[in-house]
Design a protein around this motif. Structure first.
Motif, PDB file in Angstrom:
ATOM      1  N   VAL A 239       0.855  -1.194   0.000  1.00  0.00           N
ATOM      2  CA  VAL A 239       0.000   0.000   0.000  1.00  0.00           C
ATOM      3  C   VAL A 239       0.889   1.242   0.000  1.00  0.00           C
ATOM      4  CG1 VAL A 239      -1.799   1.256   1.242  1.00  0.00           C
ATOM      5  CG2 VAL A 239      -1.817  -1.244   1.209  1.00  0.00           C
ATOM      6  N   VAL A 240       0.669   2.099  -0.981  1.00  0.00           N
ATOM      7  CA  VAL A 240       1.514   3.300  -1.079  1.00  0.00           C
ATOM      8  C   VAL A 240       0.645   4.561  -1.139  1.00  0.00           C
ATOM      9  CG1 VAL A 240       3.464   2.198  -2.218  1.00  0.00           C
ATOM     10  CG2 VAL A 240       1.594   3.089  -3.607  1.00  0.00           C
ATOM     11  N   GLU A 241       1.104   5.589  -0.473  1.00  0.00           N
ATOM     12  CA  GLU A 241       0.457   6.895  -0.574  1.00  0.00           C
ATOM     13  C   GLU A 241       0.956   7.559  -1.855  1.00  0.00           C
ATOM     14  OE1 GLU A 241      -1.734   8.464   1.454  1.00  0.00           O
ATOM     15  OE2 GLU A 241      -1.799   6.990   3.091  1.00  0.00           O
ATOM     16  N   ILE A 242       0.037   7.976  -2.702  1.00  0.00           N
ATOM     17  CA  ILE A 242       0.461   8.525  -3.994  1.00  0.00           C
ATOM     18  C   ILE A 242       0.940   9.976  -3.866  1.00  0.00           C
ATOM     19  CG2 ILE A 242      -0.280   8.974  -6.380  1.00  0.00           C
ATOM     20  CD1 ILE A 242      -0.235   6.052  -5.730  1.00  0.00           C
ATOM     21  N   TYR A 243       0.370  10.712  -2.901  1.00  0.00           N
ATOM     22  CA  TYR A 243       0.650  12.147  -2.846  1.00  0.00           C
ATOM     23  C   TYR A 243       2.156  12.451  -2.811  1.00  0.00           C
ATOM     24  CZ  TYR A 243       0.351  17.039  -1.470  1.00  0.00           C
ATOM     25  OH  TYR A 243       0.493  18.399  -1.432  1.00  0.00           O
ATOM     26  N   PRO A 244       2.944  11.848  -1.886  1.00  0.00           N
ATOM     27  CA  PRO A 244       4.375  12.203  -1.862  1.00  0.00           C
ATOM     28  C   PRO A 244       5.130  11.756  -3.104  1.00  0.00           C
ATOM     29  CG  PRO A 244       3.885  10.472  -0.276  1.00  0.00           C
ATOM     30  CD  PRO A 244       2.585  10.938  -0.811  1.00  0.00           C
ATOM     31  N   LEU A 245       4.590  10.777  -3.813  1.00  0.00           N
ATOM     32  CA  LEU A 245       5.261  10.316  -5.027  1.00  0.00           C
ATOM     33  C   LEU A 245       4.967  11.233  -6.213  1.00  0.00           C
ATOM     34  CD1 LEU A 245       4.381   6.508  -4.686  1.00  0.00           C
ATOM     35  CD2 LEU A 245       6.548   7.609  -4.099  1.00  0.00           C
ATOM     36  N   ALA A 246       3.758  11.807  -6.210  1.00  0.00           N
ATOM     37  CA  ALA A 246       3.312  12.533  -7.408  1.00  0.00           C
ATOM     38  C   ALA A 246       3.419  14.051  -7.296  1.00  0.00           C
ATOM     39  CB  ALA A 246       1.856  12.169  -7.712  1.00  0.00           C
ATOM     40  N   ILE A 247       3.409  14.550  -6.080  1.00  0.00           N
ATOM     41  CA  ILE A 247       3.373  16.010  -5.910  1.00  0.00           C
ATOM     42  C   ILE A 247       4.754  16.487  -5.470  1.00  0.00           C
ATOM     43  CG2 ILE A 247       2.183  17.952  -4.798  1.00  0.00           C
ATOM     44  CD1 ILE A 247       0.259  16.180  -6.365  1.00  0.00           C
ATOM     45  N   TYR A 248       5.348  17.292  -6.317  1.00  0.00           N
ATOM     46  CA  TYR A 248       6.670  17.815  -5.989  1.00  0.00           C
ATOM     47  C   TYR A 248       6.610  19.281  -5.577  1.00  0.00           C
ATOM     48  CZ  TYR A 248       7.632  13.693  -8.774  1.00  0.00           C
ATOM     49  OH  TYR A 248       7.620  12.432  -9.272  1.00  0.00           O
ATOM     50  N   ASP A 249       5.573  19.967  -6.061  1.00  0.00           N
ATOM     51  CA  ASP A 249       5.501  21.403  -5.806  1.00  0.00           C
ATOM     52  C   ASP A 249       4.985  21.640  -4.396  1.00  0.00           C
ATOM     53  OD1 ASP A 249       5.946  21.339  -8.514  1.00  0.00           O
ATOM     54  OD2 ASP A 249       3.794  21.490  -8.971  1.00  0.00           O
ATOM     55  N   ALA A 250       5.399  22.743  -3.857  1.00  0.00           N
ATOM     56  CA  ALA A 250       4.850  23.154  -2.568  1.00  0.00           C
ATOM     57  C   ALA A 250       3.390  23.532  -2.779  1.00  0.00           C
ATOM     58  CB  ALA A 250       5.627  24.342  -2.027  1.00  0.00           C
ATOM     59  N   PRO A 251       2.509  23.161  -1.859  1.00  0.00           N
ATOM     60  CA  PRO A 251       1.099  23.518  -2.030  1.00  0.00           C
ATOM     61  C   PRO A 251       0.908  25.030  -2.060  1.00  0.00           C
ATOM     62  CG  PRO A 251       1.521  22.657   0.175  1.00  0.00           C
ATOM     63  CD  PRO A 251       2.771  22.467  -0.616  1.00  0.00           C
ATOM     64  N   VAL A 252       0.024  25.435  -2.953  1.00  0.00           N
ATOM     65  CA  VAL A 252      -0.273  26.865  -3.077  1.00  0.00           C
ATOM     66  C   VAL A 252      -1.567  27.142  -2.326  1.00  0.00           C
ATOM     67  CG1 VAL A 252      -0.721  28.745  -4.697  1.00  0.00           C
ATOM     68  CG2 VAL A 252       0.803  26.868  -5.333  1.00  0.00           C
ATOM     69  N   SER A 253      -1.526  28.087  -1.448  1.00  0.00           N
ATOM     70  CA  SER A 253      -2.748  28.390  -0.702  1.00  0.00           C
ATOM     71  C   SER A 253      -3.712  29.148  -1.605  1.00  0.00           C
ATOM     72  CB  SER A 253      -2.428  29.207   0.540  1.00  0.00           C
ATOM     73  OG  SER A 253      -1.894  30.442   0.150  1.00  0.00           O
ATOM     74  N   SER A 254      -4.976  28.826  -1.473  1.00  0.00           N
ATOM     75  CA  SER A 254      -5.987  29.455  -2.310  1.00  0.00           C
ATOM     76  C   SER A 254      -7.141  29.925  -1.434  1.00  0.00           C
ATOM     77  CB  SER A 254      -6.489  28.441  -3.336  1.00  0.00           C
ATOM     78  OG  SER A 254      -7.659  28.906  -3.946  1.00  0.00           O
ATOM     79  N   PRO A 255      -7.556  31.157  -1.573  1.00  0.00           N
ATOM     80  CA  PRO A 255      -8.664  31.647  -0.729  1.00  0.00           C
ATOM     81  C   PRO A 255     -10.000  31.146  -1.276  1.00  0.00           C
ATOM     82  CG  PRO A 255      -7.914  33.386  -2.178  1.00  0.00           C
ATOM     83  CD  PRO A 255      -7.058  32.187  -2.475  1.00  0.00           C
ATOM     84  N   PHE A 256     -10.278  29.871  -1.071  1.00  0.00           N
ATOM     85  CA  PHE A 256     -11.527  29.294  -1.597  1.00  0.00           C
ATOM     86  C   PHE A 256     -12.730  29.870  -0.866  1.00  0.00           C
ATOM     87  CE2 PHE A 256     -14.884  26.055  -1.472  1.00  0.00           C
ATOM     88  CZ  PHE A 256     -15.078  25.850  -2.825  1.00  0.00           C
ATOM     89  N   TYR A 257     -12.654  29.901   0.439  1.00  0.00           N
ATOM     90  CA  TYR A 257     -13.770  30.412   1.228  1.00  0.00           C
ATOM     91  C   TYR A 257     -13.600  31.911   1.474  1.00  0.00           C
ATOM     92  CZ  TYR A 257     -15.286  25.642   2.149  1.00  0.00           C
ATOM     93  OH  TYR A 257     -15.733  24.351   2.003  1.00  0.00           O
ATOM     94  N   GLY A 258     -14.718  32.578   1.617  1.00  0.00           N
ATOM     95  CA  GLY A 258     -14.692  34.005   1.880  1.00  0.00           C
ATOM     96  C   GLY A 258     -14.231  34.308   3.295  1.00  0.00           C
ATOM     97  N   VAL A 259     -13.903  35.545   3.510  1.00  0.00           N
ATOM     98  CA  VAL A 259     -13.451  35.987   4.835  1.00  0.00           C
ATOM     99  C   VAL A 259     -14.312  37.176   5.242  1.00  0.00           C
ATOM    100  CG1 VAL A 259     -11.516  36.895   6.172  1.00  0.00           C
ATOM    101  CG2 VAL A 259     -11.099  35.212   4.368  1.00  0.00           C
ATOM    102  N   SER A 260     -14.826  37.132   6.448  1.00  0.00           N
ATOM    103  CA  SER A 260     -15.669  38.228   6.930  1.00  0.00           C
ATOM    104  C   SER A 260     -14.800  39.453   7.215  1.00  0.00           C
ATOM    105  CB  SER A 260     -16.401  37.805   8.195  1.00  0.00           C
ATOM    106  OG  SER A 260     -15.475  37.693   9.252  1.00  0.00           O
ATOM    107  N   PRO A 261     -15.424  40.633   7.338  1.00  0.00           N
ATOM    108  CA  PRO A 261     -14.632  41.843   7.600  1.00  0.00           C
ATOM    109  C   PRO A 261     -13.782  41.752   8.860  1.00  0.00           C
ATOM    110  CG  PRO A 261     -16.864  42.416   6.969  1.00  0.00           C
ATOM    111  CD  PRO A 261     -16.841  40.942   7.117  1.00  0.00           C
ATOM    112  N   ASP A 262     -14.223  40.936   9.826  1.00  0.00           N
ATOM    113  CA  ASP A 262     -13.414  40.811  11.048  1.00  0.00           C
ATOM    114  C   ASP A 262     -12.442  39.631  10.978  1.00  0.00           C
ATOM    115  OD1 ASP A 262     -15.464  39.047  11.030  1.00  0.00           O
ATOM    116  OD2 ASP A 262     -16.115  39.375  13.093  1.00  0.00           O
TER     117      ASP A 262
END
Lengths: 288, 341
Positions: A239-262
């Protein structure tokens, strides 16, 4: 008079090496080359489906396609879904991978909306008794009615707004038809619930989802691994985890969810658009 | 050992690990269906239903009529939302007024209703005062028309869910056997592009439904009718959001007198939704309904005479006969029963 021959002679040793050890070693080497230990790859989705997570999933699926030693895939899901196009991209790629490699979905806490869309792209679906499963349908934010905005020049009535408002609402129905078709094709005869019930948008606990045919069985991740191996016709896989084998780039943060004014992160997406997404109603009401 | 035997042993030992590995790692593959992709290109957004009913040109035959629209009870609508309705009233010669108490206009509802032909209420949240309820009951009893609209899009969202726009309206409607349910209705089978945009084809014979073949309501509440008639009903697939049950749910109705109407939506009046099916005709019908009441004027309807203390003055050679005294007594009785002083 016969002379008793000694047990070990160089001639005997040479014969054993030539006729026993050498073929055995050759057999071992060829067996290792011809029949490597099969692998079952684990791909995990533990966030919403957005361009970043979808890109990661696509890279992992591509890795599986490029590595035939991975004989089966377990897609572990804990996601409320996400953007429509990203979900469709992963789903379509899953169908391609499935032509050579079986995929088994294992739902942990939740496979809602777009995440369930991915589930029906697999060969078999496991869930836990109280996993949240379903929420089949589309949500969208209606664009504003077209109007002239002082200081902005555009070349068409919908250049600024993108969609005709009423048509946009209707378009949701076409997206829903795609989702419904994916469910029908993916579940096939296993689906016992009426489509009207399926498309009601309900979230079902896992045990109910199995009864309705939205999932195949209650089970754990190890059950899913066993099932993937069984479907692939392999035993004792690695059993192997594919993520460390396939992903070399550092994850890019993405503002998927909105942020309230506070500064509090909301449960509704930051950008308007169509989503295959489950939004907890209590938080939705609070954020409105 | 012969060479042949040695060859067999070598072959056996060569194949042994291969066979072992094959047995160890290989099982019987299970048959799997070929994955099928949805035919995405075949999915189409549904078209909006086109009108089938003829629009009747408005005739200016209600000159002098006054329609009073409520704005005094935290109503969750904008004047622009119902502009097509008020325009239809104006096109028929009626004057549209708004009931909204301010420092500049403190006239109570009873006063405003004296001159009105219909009182129209959209999504009120504030409860009506007792004097207002009484005034409206008297108004309806005298043949005035009362139109009450709720709408599933006009609820107010709170932390614990929606506060529907039905409570205040239902208190007014209760004496007439009508009430709104704080739900929305939906139809997963027959709709206009979305489950909550419901197509309605079942109409009772009534002036309000005249000429209609299909209307589409966008976010409607169901109407419960215990003392009147359901005017617009859904089919068996029209269901209530509260319990997912359906079967003959009504979204509009009138009371037994025919003077009070409850309509579970008014988003259909707002462009572009007025263009779907026969919605434009329904707006016309509603305007005609508001203007077609047979109001019986009482003394209180006369603006200035009986709102102040009255002195009876005889002119000429009028004699105080028994007939005259009876007539005056009748006037006094009527005045005492109405709101005049």
């Amino acid at each position: 008079m016969n002379e008793k021959q000694p047990l070990f002679t160089w001639e005997n040793a040479r014969a054993i090496l030539l006729w026993a050890v050498l073929p055995l070693v050759a057999g071992l080497l060829i067996a290792a080359a011809l029949l490597p230990q099969p692998q079952i790859g684990i791909i995990r989705l533990s966030t919403q489906i957005d361009p970043v997570s979808a890109s990661d999933l696509l890279k992992q699926l591509d890795y599986v396609r490029q590595h035939p030693e991975i004989r089966g895939v377990v897609l572990v899901l804990d996601s409320p879904g996400g953007t429509v196009a990203d979900t469709e991209a992963v789903y379509m790629e899953m169908l391609k991978v499935r032509q050579q490699t079986p995929i088994v979905a294992s739902i942990n806490l939740m496979a809602a909306s777009g995440a369930y869309y991915l589930s029906v792209g697999s060969d078999y679906i496991f869930c836990k008794p109280t996993s949240d499963v379903g929420n089949i349908g589309v949500i969208g934010y209606t664009p504003p009615a077209p109007s002239l905005v002082d200081g902005i020049v555009s070349t068409g009535p919908y250049k600024l707004f993108g969609f005709e408002r009423d048509q946009y609402v209707r378009q949701i129905e076409a997206v829903k038809q795609g989702f419904a078709s994916a469910v029908k094709l993916g579940r096939g005869a296993a689906l016992k619930a009426e489509m009207s019930e399926v498309l009601s948008g309900k979230l079902w606990p896992g045990m109910e989802a199995v009864r309705l045919g939205l999932a195949d069985a209650l089970g754990t991740e190890s059950d899913a691994i066993e099932k993937a191996a069984q479907l692939a016709g392999v035993r004792n896989p690695k059993v192997v985890e594919i993520y460390p084998l396939a992903i070399y780039d550092a994850p890019v943060s993405s503002p998927f969810y909105g942020v309230s004014p506070d500064g509090v992160t909301l449960t509704t997406p930051a950008k308007a658009g169509l989503y295959l997404l489950y939004i907890p109603p209590a938080t939705l009401a609070a954020e409105k | 050992m012969t060479l042949k035997n040695r060859l067999w042993i070598a072959l056996g030992l060569f194949l042994l690990p291969i066979l072992f590995q094959a047995a160890h790692y290989t099982g019987l593959p299970q048959p799997r269906p070929t994955p099928q992709m949805p035919e995405y290109a075949s999915f189409r957004a549904p078209e909006a239903p086109t009108p089938s009913a003829e629009l009747v040109p408005a005739e200016v035959n209600h000159s002098g009529a006054r329609i009073l629209l409520d704005l005094n009870h935290q109503n969750t609508y904008q004047i622009a939302d119902v502009e097509l309705f008020t325009r239809a009233l104006a096109a028929r010669g009626a004057t549209v007024e708004y009931y909204f108490i301010t420092d500049l206009d403190t006239r109570p509802l009873a006063e405003r209703l004296k001159y009105a032909d219909a009182f129209v209420l959209f999504s009120p949240y504030m409860i009506f005062e007792a004097s207002e309820v009484t005034a409206l009951r008297d108004f309806v009893a005298q043949g005035g028309r009362l139109l009450v609209f709720a709408d599933a899009y006009r609820g107010v969202q709170g932390y614990s869910g929606e506060f529907p726009d039905t409570v205040s309206a239902n208190l007014l409607l209760a004496p007439y056997g009508l009430s709104f349910t704080g739900n929305y209705v939906y139809n997963l089978a027959e709709n206009d592009g979305n489950f909550r945009n419901v197509k309605l084809n079942d109409f009772a014979e009534n002036a309000l439904t005249s000429g209609l073949k299909q209307v589409v309501f966008y976010g409607a509440r169901s109407v419960n009718i215990t003392g009147g008639e359901a005017l617009i009903r859904g089919d068996a697939n029209l269901r209530s959001s509260l319990n997912d049950q359906g079967g003959g749910l009504a979204v509009a109705g009138v009371d037994a007198s025919g003077n009070v109407a409850a309509i579970g939506s008014y988003t259909f009046m707002t462009p572009p939704f007025d263009q779907a099916a026969d919605n434009a005709r329904l707006i016309q019908n509603l305007a005609e309904f508001a203007l077609s009441g047979q109001r019986l004027p009482a003394l209180a309807n006369f603006p200035f005479v009986f709102t102040r203390p009255v002195s009876l003055v005889t002119a000429g050679n009028a004699k105080l006969t028994a007939e005259t005294l009876t007539a005056v007594a009748g006037l006094q009785t009527t005045c005492a029963e109405s709101t005049c002083r």
